[in-house]
Design an enzyme around this catalytic site. Structure first.
Site, PDB file in Angstrom:
ATOM      1  N   ARG A  33       0.294  -1.433   0.231  1.00 16.20           N
ATOM      2  CA  ARG A  33       0.479   0.313  -0.074  1.00 16.20           C
ATOM      3  C   ARG A  33       0.290   1.007  -0.017  1.00 16.20           C
ATOM      4  NH1 ARG A  33      -3.533  -0.252   5.599  1.00 16.20           N
ATOM      5  NH2 ARG A  33      -3.531   2.387   4.849  1.00 16.20           N
ATOM      6  N   VAL A  36       4.618   1.223   0.515  1.00 19.91           N
ATOM      7  CA  VAL A  36       5.435   0.010  -0.210  1.00 19.91           C
ATOM      8  C   VAL A  36       5.334   1.066  -2.054  1.00 19.91           C
ATOM      9  CG1 VAL A  36       5.436  -2.207  -1.745  1.00 19.91           C
ATOM     10  CG2 VAL A  36       4.588  -2.411   0.609  1.00 19.91           C
ATOM     11  N   HIS A  37       4.191   1.256  -2.431  1.00 25.68           N
ATOM     12  CA  HIS A  37       4.126   2.071  -3.302  1.00 25.68           C
ATOM     13  C   HIS A  37       5.223   3.625  -3.472  1.00 25.68           C
ATOM     14  CE1 HIS A  37       0.921  -0.417  -4.182  1.00 25.68           C
ATOM     15  NE2 HIS A  37       1.061  -0.317  -5.714  1.00 25.68           N
ATOM     16  N   LYS A  38       5.148   4.120  -2.159  1.00 25.93           N
ATOM     17  CA  LYS A  38       5.870   5.274  -2.743  1.00 25.93           C
ATOM     18  C   LYS A  38       7.516   4.571  -2.179  1.00 25.93           C
ATOM     19  CE  LYS A  38       6.799   9.497  -0.018  1.00 25.93           C
ATOM     20  NZ  LYS A  38       8.598   9.371  -0.356  1.00 25.93           N
TER      21      LYS A  38
END
Lengths: 207, 290
Positions: A33, A36-38
């Site tokens: 989420r 992790v995406h960042k």
């Protein structure tokens, strides 16, 4: 009625999916989420943060799982933290739109065939779904125990320093129930519901 | 003072795992209103199945166990500091038992505290004096998805042509539901505060959600507005999860507070379908949960 799909999913199987279809997903996927995406975006795509050896090792372990695979927008409740005998207790989807700035790039970078979440995503992700191809699978928000039951095994965890909800959990699922709400043909249920509700809103507040 | 830690733990377990019957009944009514075979119908069916399952297995209804929001009504014999320590202790225990997800994240470092304890605001504990000898503790677990779609409007609002009156409140509320789409986990409940300042407006919009879902507003005009907003929000067609459908909002509660001459805030808290609320009442030696 329901379609069964195994992960990894082929591009042809994805092109066959249309908005509104119910799907049962089986295979290995990861949760990921906001953090992790960042992390993926900043470290490997934008490269604004230098990648450490640990970052590179984690990525190389994840890449084969994600090639043709899926990321599930989910921050689970996990038991067995002390013994590391991890088990998902509650694992519904989180709101996906927060990943909109990153998602399209992440889909291309990892060759994902889709993401799972709730609430739908925006035009950048829809375009990536068209180009990749990929789809957006909608899980039922709050159906946490039911979805946790479809998680048959927690295979491992990465980036635990992000915290339990934000870590990368590698999970094996059997018949995880989802609905396609954005397909690879530029169709989005979220856009059509938004547009329709907008015109009703206008009538309700002007009429 | 008596140690209520175990009783508070039970309140947390109950709230996280056992959806109130009145909420479940509304979900069943919503299911009956949706077309068989539609995505909306399937979503509600899944939701109701999940509700039965978590009650039976004593596991969280939703993985986002939210911000624990306590409203305590305490007689003078209760030491607030001590009760605060007990509440925090119960939160930590509930997290160890997986009734709660560790949810307290340091905003600067990004580090999760791991035990659901943050600063004085996490968990949130509101105290008020009790009118009698009873100690009552209400707990609402409100997840981030629905918290994020909450909204505060400063009236007048030119775009909505919303003035400083109840018609303006109605417009703001419908706009908030439209903007939320399915992201707050529709079908949801609306807590609306008219007036106050920016801070008290949000607090009141949550506190008003503690009202019995089936009660009526004592103010006839506000009661009518509550019903009208619910009915009209459902006309928007957003439906469960935003899949399109008839059930978008299951109930609306409104409270009004005094405001400054210069301010007119309409504050809307959106509560997801997983409206987790229970209450613990201590009367002498007896402890009841509702």
């Amino acid at each position: 009625m329901e379609k069964h799909l195994n992960i990894p999913i082929s591009a042809d199987e994805i092109r066959d999916l249309k908005v509104g279809e119910s799907v049962l997903l089986s295979g290995i996927m990861i949760t990921g989420r906001d953090a992790v995406h960042k992390w993926i975006h900043d470290t490997f795509i934008d490269k604004t943060k230098p990648a450490t050896q640990e970052d590179l090792d984690t990525l190389s372990q994840l890449k084969p799982i994600l090639d043709g695979g899926l990321i599930y927008h989910c921050g689970p409740v996990v038991s067995g933290l002390e013994t590391k005998q991890y088990r998902f207790v509650a694992a519904g989807p989180t709101t996906s739109i927060r990943e909109e700035p990153y998602q399209g790039d992440v889909i291309h970078f990892l060759n994902l065939r889709g993401v799972i979440g709730k609430g739908g995503m925006g035009p950048k992700t829809l375009k990536a779904c068209h180009d990749a191809p990929a789809v957006y699978f909608h899980a039922i928000g709050g159906a946490a125990a039911l979805i946790a039951e479809s998680v048959t095994e927690v295979i491992g965890v990465h980036k635990l320093e992000f915290g339990i909800p934000e870590a990368i959990w590698v999970i094996k699922v059997k018949d995880l129930p989802v609905i396609v709400t954005m397909d690879s043909h530029n169709a989005s249920l979220h856009t059509s519901v938004r547009d329709q509700s907008k015109s009703i809103l206008n009538r309700l507040i002007e009429g | 003072m008596r140690d209520f830690t175990q009783e508070l733990l039970e309140l947390i377990r109950l709230t996280s795992t056992d959806l109130p019957n009145q909420v479940e009944e509304r979900l069943k009514t919503a299911l009956a209103s949706e077309e068989l075979g539609s995505a909306a119908h399937a979503a509600l069916e899944t939701i109701l199945k999940n509700v039965t399952m978590t009650r039976k297995n004593s596991t969280p209804i939703c993985q986002d166990t939210g911000t624990p929001i306590f409203f305590v009504s305490a007689p003078t014999s209760i030491d607030k500091d001590e009760l605060t320590v007990q509440i925090r202790g119960a939160i930590e225990l509930a997290t160890q038992k997986s009734y709660l997800r560790p949810n307290a994240v340091h905003s600067i470092t990004g580090k999760n505290s791991g035990n659901n304890l943050g600063d004085a605001y996490f968990p949130t504990i509101h105290f008020q004096p009790s009118a009698n000898d009873e100690l009552s503790v209400d707990l609402i677990l409100k997840g981030g998805g629905c918290e994020n779609v909450g909204a505060q409007y400063s009236l007048p609002n030119d775009e909505l042509k919303a003035g400083r009156d109840l018609e303006g409140v109605r417009r703001a509320a419908l706009d908030a539901v439209y903007r939320a789409q399915g992201e707050g986990c529709a079908p949801g409940f609306l807590g609306i505060a008219i007036g106050g300042d920016r801070g008290t407006g949000y607090a009141a919009s949550k506190e008003v959600l503690m009202r019995d879902p089936d009660d009526h507003n004592r103010d006839a005009e506000l009661d009518q507005l509550e019903n009208r907003i619910t009915t009209e929000a459902n006309e928007l067609g957003i439906g469960p999860m935003g899949f399109g459908g008839k059930a978008t909002v299951l109930g609306t509660k409104i409270i009004s507070s005094y405001r400054l001459p210069a301010s007119f805030f309409v504050t809307i808290s959106y509560m997801c379908w997983a409206f987790r609320h229970h209450k613990m009442i201590v009367k002498g030696e007896a402890i009841d949960y509702e």
